[in-house]
Design a protein around this motif. Structure first.
Motif, short mmCIF file in Angstrom:
data_model
loop_
_atom_site.label_atom_id
_atom_site.label_comp_id
_atom_site.label_asym_id
_atom_site.label_seq_id
_atom_site.Cartn_x
_atom_site.Cartn_y
_atom_site.Cartn_z
N GLY A 304 6.75 -10.84 -2.31
CA GLY A 304 6.54 -9.40 -1.91
C GLY A 304 7.40 -8.38 -2.73
O GLY A 304 6.80 -7.43 -3.34
N ASN A 305 8.65 -8.74 -3.28
CA ASN A 305 9.21 -7.87 -4.24
C ASN A 305 8.49 -7.96 -5.73
O ASN A 305 8.48 -6.96 -6.28
CB ASN A 305 10.56 -8.34 -4.44
CG ASN A 305 11.73 -7.83 -3.34
OD1 ASN A 305 11.97 -6.60 -3.28
ND2 ASN A 305 12.06 -8.73 -2.55
N LEU A 306 8.14 -8.91 -6.13
CA LEU A 306 7.69 -9.25 -7.50
C LEU A 306 5.90 -8.37 -7.47
O LEU A 306 5.81 -7.76 -8.34
CB LEU A 306 7.30 -10.68 -7.83
CG LEU A 306 8.34 -11.34 -8.03
CD1 LEU A 306 8.10 -12.75 -8.40
CD2 LEU A 306 9.45 -10.52 -9.08
N LEU A 307 5.29 -8.74 -6.12
CA LEU A 307 3.99 -7.74 -6.25
C LEU A 307 4.27 -6.33 -6.06
O LEU A 307 3.40 -5.47 -6.42
CB LEU A 307 3.09 -8.47 -4.97
CG LEU A 307 2.53 -9.83 -5.32
CD1 LEU A 307 2.00 -10.21 -4.22
CD2 LEU A 307 1.61 -9.82 -6.50
N SER A 308 5.12 -5.81 -4.97
CA SER A 308 5.56 -4.76 -5.07
C SER A 308 5.87 -3.82 -6.31
O SER A 308 5.52 -2.74 -6.66
CB SER A 308 6.82 -4.43 -3.94
OG SER A 308 7.02 -2.98 -4.05
N ASN A 309 6.59 -4.71 -7.22
CA ASN A 309 7.19 -4.37 -8.49
C ASN A 309 6.08 -4.14 -9.35
O ASN A 309 5.70 -3.16 -9.98
CB ASN A 309 8.17 -5.31 -9.18
CG ASN A 309 8.79 -4.82 -10.21
OD1 ASN A 309 9.67 -3.80 -10.20
ND2 ASN A 309 8.36 -5.14 -11.56
N ALA A 310 5.02 -5.03 -9.24
CA ALA A 310 3.83 -4.94 -10.18
C ALA A 310 2.78 -3.63 -9.79
O ALA A 310 2.33 -3.07 -10.65
CB ALA A 310 3.02 -6.17 -10.09
#
Length: 417
Positions: A304-310
């Motif tokens: 979730g954090n990595l996709l939100s960051n992307a």
């Protein structure tokens, strides 16, 4: 003449034989002397070897004790005497178990029995023992026991290594660990209390600011901007408290592992990012991802954090592209989240996983700088690794390496938007 001549020939023959035998005796004597010299040299070397062995035994850096099968001391070196605090003459014939701390005598007897049973294999049997000294002080020893099979009696050799410093360091580490865990619990309790106590005043600030904005009759531009900044600050404060609470909750034990289909999880996380994607062209693809036996919330927070960051850092792109990949490696799975966003300076990659660390201006990209720190903390608790690679203006790729034993079954398919 014939008889006399025969006797002279016989005498000469005897004389010749005597001379020959005398010569052979000299040769044998020389050979015996040579053999004796070799034997003397061998005995000298054996004596030197015995002396070297005795020196190695007596002055070894570890204590050596030879006991019979009942545990009676038969022989002990000087290091062992120093360790046990007595002279060798006072120790021989005494039970070695007298020098072992209470509660370990049964384990020591079992150690002797196991060593004697495997004497032919010269197998080492080990145990840690607490050994008291005169004056009430005690020291820690690693006790290695080896059986020595003899023709008439069976003996065991004990090697005593002083590991007091190691055990002291271990106990200190355990004490500090307990202390750290206690402080962490106190910090989480304080954080929970602080969040709870501040939530009501922050709601009041937000409510009063909104009420003030509605009651003011056509506020001037300056007042309107101040009210907007106040509401934004209150909102950020609420988000920060929520993020901090979430960050410290990751220090709690994971819930029971469940079967988690990463394909479905990634699709679900991306769907939940709909408000951030509104009005934009964002394309997500992913490999056929595995199914894991893991805590679902932990995986959801990582991806979730990595996709939100992307999604956030591809905002300037006319068409954002994000791909979640996976590589099977020996003992691990290596996941990647790749995007074509703004990227970052690779020299700053070490900072981006720190708490409250930001590599971009808040005016350009909002956030508290906790998302990646949260992802790293969870990955590390899963015994994994996380890192990032990028070239400023050319996109980024975040790597997550997780232990392969979490895998249940392979599966999944590529999905795109």
């Amino acid at each position: 003449m014939t008889r006399s001549g025969a006797s002279l020939l016989t005498f000469d023959d005897l004389q010749q034989r005597f001379n020959h035998q005398e010569q052979e005796l000299h040769i044998h004597q020389a050979e015996l002397e040579q053999q004796n010299e070799v034997l003397r040299q061998i005995n000298l070397e054996l004596e030197q070897a015995r002396n070297r062995y005795a020196d190695l035994f007596e002055f070894a850096p570890v204590g050596y004790v030879v006991c019979d099968q009942g545990g009676l001391i038969q022989q002990i070196n000087q290091t062992g005497c120093l360790q046990l605090g007595a002279a060798g003459g006072d120790l021989v014939g005494r039970q070695f178990s007298l020098f072992i701390g209470d509660g370990q005598h049964v384990a020591f007897a079992e150690l002797l029995r196991s060593a004697l049973q495997s004497a032919e294999d010269a197998e080492h049997h080990r145990m840690d023992v607490r050994m008291p000294r005169q004056g009430g002080h005690a020291w820690d020893a690693l006790l290695e026991c080896t059986g020595l099979a003899g023709p008439s009696t069976r003996l065991v050799r004990l090697a005593l290594t002083d590991i007091t410093a190691l055990k002291t360091a271990q106990r200190e580490t355990e004490r500090r660990t307990r202390q750290t865990e206690q402080l962490s619990e106190e910090l989480q309790t304080f954080l929970h209390s602080m969040t709870h106590d501040l939530s009501a005043p922050m709601r009041q600030v937000s409510g009063f600011a909104e009420l003030l904005g509605r009651t003011l009759q056509a506020p001037d531009e300056h007042s309107a901007r101040l009210l907007k900044d106040l509401l934004r600050a209150a909102s950020r404060m609420n988000e920060l408290m929520t993020s901090l609470t979430l960050f410290f909750r990751t220090g709690q034990p994971f819930s029971r592992h469940q079967t988690v289909d990463l394909n479905r999880l990634v699709d679900q996380v991306f769907a939940e990012l709909g408000p951030e994607r509104a009005g934009r062209q964002v394309r997500l693809t992913h490999d056929a991802l595995p199914t894991l036996q893991a805590d679902p919330l932990s995986l959801q927070m990582i991806f979730g954090n990595l996709l939100s960051n992307a999604v956030k850092f591809t905002r300037p792109c006319p068409e954002a592209r994000i791909h979640v990949g996976v590589q099977e490696q020996e003992g691990t799975f290596l996941f990647s989240v790749r995007d074509n966003g703004v990227g970052f300076d690779a020299r700053q990659s070490g900072r981006m996983f720190g708490v409250f660390e930001r590599l971009h201006s808040e005016r350009d990209f909002e956030g508290q700088g906790l998302g990646l720190a949260l992802a790293r903390r969870i990955v590390q608790r899963l015994q994994g690794r996380i890192w990032a690679e990028s070239v400023a203006g050319a996109g980024s790729v975040f790597w997550v390496q997780l232990p392969r034993e979490l895998v249940a079954v392979p599966g999944g398919s590529e999905v795109s938007w």
